[in-house]
Design a protein around this motif. Structure first.
Motif, mmCIF file in Angstrom:
data_model
loop_
_atom_site.group_PDB
_atom_site.id
_atom_site.type_symbol
_atom_site.label_atom_id
_atom_site.label_comp_id
_atom_site.label_asym_id
_atom_site.label_seq_id
_atom_site.Cartn_x
_atom_site.Cartn_y
_atom_site.Cartn_z
ATOM 1 N N SER A 9 16.058 13.204 -10.839
ATOM 2 C CA SER A 9 15.238 13.130 -9.629
ATOM 3 C C SER A 9 13.747 13.222 -9.934
ATOM 4 C CB SER A 9 15.636 14.267 -8.683
ATOM 5 O OG SER A 9 15.466 15.537 -9.322
ATOM 6 N N THR B 241 26.701 6.790 -6.729
ATOM 7 C CA THR B 241 25.343 6.930 -6.187
ATOM 8 C C THR B 241 24.353 7.459 -7.221
ATOM 9 O OG1 THR B 241 25.982 9.133 -5.425
ATOM 10 C CG2 THR B 241 26.177 7.326 -3.842
ATOM 11 N N ASP C 264 20.601 7.021 -6.939
ATOM 12 C CA ASP C 264 19.933 7.611 -5.777
ATOM 13 C C ASP C 264 19.117 8.837 -6.148
ATOM 14 O OD1 ASP C 264 21.025 5.641 -4.241
ATOM 15 O OD2 ASP C 264 22.494 6.912 -3.230
ATOM 16 N N TRP D 5 19.260 10.056 -1.821
ATOM 17 C CA TRP D 5 20.588 10.665 -1.703
ATOM 18 C C TRP D 5 20.886 11.089 -0.259
ATOM 19 C CZ3 TRP D 5 16.745 12.920 -4.906
ATOM 20 C CH2 TRP D 5 16.026 13.964 -4.312
ATOM 21 N N ASP E 104 26.815 12.242 -0.902
ATOM 22 C CA ASP E 104 26.675 11.925 -2.319
ATOM 23 C C ASP E 104 27.738 12.637 -3.145
ATOM 24 O OD1 ASP E 104 25.506 12.461 -5.159
ATOM 25 O OD2 ASP E 104 24.283 10.823 -4.357
ATOM 26 N N TYR F 121 18.482 19.816 -1.559
ATOM 27 C CA TYR F 121 19.543 18.840 -1.371
ATOM 28 C C TYR F 121 20.354 19.175 -0.116
ATOM 29 C CZ TYR F 121 18.659 17.008 -6.068
ATOM 30 O OH TYR F 121 18.076 16.425 -7.164
#
Length: 543
Positions: free
Chosen positions: A107, A119, A122, A128, A132, A524
């Protein structure tokens, strides 16, 4: 959804390079009737062993403790696949360290991956969602660890030992085990705090059986992790007195230093003085920088890196096989014309590279030994993340030893992963002092930074002056010293450079030159499946 977890604990006969446990002799199964958030964690035991049979003596307790440690590196009971701890995802993807590393590194500016697995891209695009599969796997892996630790803590209470007539030195040793299990639970809750924010909460004091876990806020979870670590600080073995691969006081202090350094992100209140305090405790312990930075990431770092590595996640190519961990971190970055044999492995996976913006952080004086990029046939610019020759390769982890020999197995690696090491503590100290923490001083902070740079350059040519030492310099130095060690996302968030437009890298926000993204992506999402399963949970804002 409301149901119970039935967890299989199966310890294979192995010695893990004699790093943790010398005797893991028999197969055992413990049925832990605890709270689950999702049916992916259902496991059905093939044998009917009771807790009294499993926890009957010191050896039994040690074997269960081994399973908790193994949960950070392995994916199941057979390895590398065929009997995974969690279902709903390919077992090779389900490694705690692999998923944690991806969430912390893919990330950011430090890593991109070429694959089209579900994914996976992502992460770097920052697109995301709550469905996910990788974020869900990491979430359940974290809670699998918490489940194991809760049961061990419950079964190792003094009253339980008394019931089983375990006394004397055996009881004292199990007391150390219990403190270690509490640390491992605190570590997983710290990861939940950092990654997901407001999460389900369950401890050994909750009833055995099926119920909906309550939701704990991020600030309250910070307080819990802090209180747990402070409570066990004196119950752990002294720094460097425990078996390699097991935690001690220094590991506890290191985690507290990291926790306090990020406290303002988690609670809104800075705790930089506490970060300095616990950095000082580690620095006063018998650790020192090893002379060769590269040796920290080689197949024999269990021997060459022990003066600096405070807590490793351990791997063994013959006895602890997994497609995650350093097997992943050595195979996946072999891209383009890189020769797998140079890394002590049989083949490369053609996946992970780094961005131009990370490469440019080494634009200072020449000679930094931490600048290990593979450039032959690789493009500096990443025009297409899916093209493995776009982006420079990074040469860091290897299955070669410090003498140039290969690790014990060309497919599964021997290299241990340094979860905490002294270099990070020096950086924590310097940053906390510059942010106003007391108990330290700028002169000492400068000295610690220059110690890292002297090692990197082999002499004083890389030293900086007091006027050059500022927070941005420390952030860049953290990237150079600690890249790919699973701290980058957390660092960028603390500096206000993760979602913001103040710092851009290629494909941030799913555009070639990068763009700012919504601030909600600093944490997240709670997996949608868990929101359905547990009515006590609330989705994080923005998802």
């Amino acid at each position: 959804m409301n149901f119970k977890i039935i967890v299989v604990i199966k310890i294979k006969s192995c010695n893990m390079k004699n790093k943790i446990f010398r005797t893991l002799g028999f197969l055992m199964v413990a049925s832990l009737l605890l709270t689950a958030c999702h049916k992916d964690l259902n496991r059905v035991p093939p044998y009917d062993f009771t807790s009294a049979q499993v926890y009957k003596d010191l050896a039994g307790y040690k074997q269960v403790l081994a399973k908790i440690y193994a949960g950070l590196s392995l994916t199941g009971n057979s390895g590398p696949d065929g009997s995974g701890d969690i279902s709903g995802i390919d077992e090779g993807f389900s490694s705690y360290l692999r998923q944690y590393w991806q969430a912390q590194e893919l990330s950011t500016d430090e890593a991109v991956i070429a694959w089209n697995d579900a994914t996976i891209k992502d992460f770097h695009y920052m697109t995301w969602s709550s469905s996910d599969v990788f974020l869900r796997a990491l979430y359940y892996r974290i809670y699998f660890q918490i489940v194991l630790a809760n049961e061990f803590i419950r079964e190792s209470a003094p009253a339980k030992l008394s019931e089983r007539n375990i006394t004397g030195t055996d009881a004292s040793e199990i007391g150390y085990f219990r403190a270690e299990a509490r640390f491992l639970r605190a570590l997983s809750y710290y990861h939940a705090l950092d990654l997901y924010g407001n999460v389900p909460f369950v401890t050994e004091n909750d009833p055995v059986g099926a119920f909906f876990p309550s939701r704990i806020t991020r600030s309250d979870l910070f307080n819990y992790v802090e209180s747990e670590l402070r409570a066990i600080e004196n119950d752990l073995k002294g720094a460097k007195t425990n078996e390699y691969g097991r935690v001690d006081k220094a590991a506890c202090w290191a985690l507290l230093s990291r926790l306090y350094l990020n406290a303002e992100v988690y609670t809104g209140a800075p705790r930089y003085t506490d970060a300095v305090t616990y950095a000082n405790k580690v620095i006063a312990a018998p650790y020192s920088l090893i002379s060769n930075w590269r040796n920290l990431f080689l197949a024999d770092n269990n021997a060459t890196g022990t003066n600096e590595i405070i807590f490793p996640i351990i791997f063994d190519g013959n006895r602890a096989r997994t497609w995650g961990g350093t097997t992943y971190l050595i195979h996946a970055p072999i891209v383009g014309s890189m020769n797998a044999a140079n890394f002590g492995v049989d083949f490369g996976w053609g996946g992970i590279r780094t961005t131009k913006q990370f490469v440019q952080k080494f634009a200072g004086p020449a000679g930094d030994s931490r600048m290990n990029f593979y450039t032959s046939g690789q493009n500096l610019d990443i025009n297409d993340i899916g093209t493995a020759t776009d982006g420079y390769g990074i040469i860091k982890f290897s299955n070669k030893t410090s003498t140039g020999a290969n690790g014990s197995n060309p497919t599964w690696t021997d290299t241990d992963f340094p979860m905490f090491r002294l270099a990070e503590i020096y950086l924590n100290y310097a940053e906390a002092v510059l942010r106003g923490g007391t108990g330290g001083d700028a002169t000492t902070a400068l000295n610690y930074i220059n110690m890292l740079r002297q090692r990197a350059y082999g002499n004083a040519s890389g030293n900086i002056t007091a006027g050059q030492l500022n927070l941005q310099f420390i952030l860049d130095e953290r990237a150079k010293e600690l890249h790919w060690e699973g701290v980058r996302r957390t660092d960028l968030i603390r500096y206000g450079q993760f979602t913001e437009g103040t710092y851009l890298w290629q494909w941030k926000g799913n555009t070639l030159n990068g763009q700012a993204v919504g601030s909600h992506r600093k944490i997240y999402p709670i997996p949608a499946s868990d929101l359905i399963a547990n009515p006590n949970l609330i989705q994080n804002p923005g998802y």
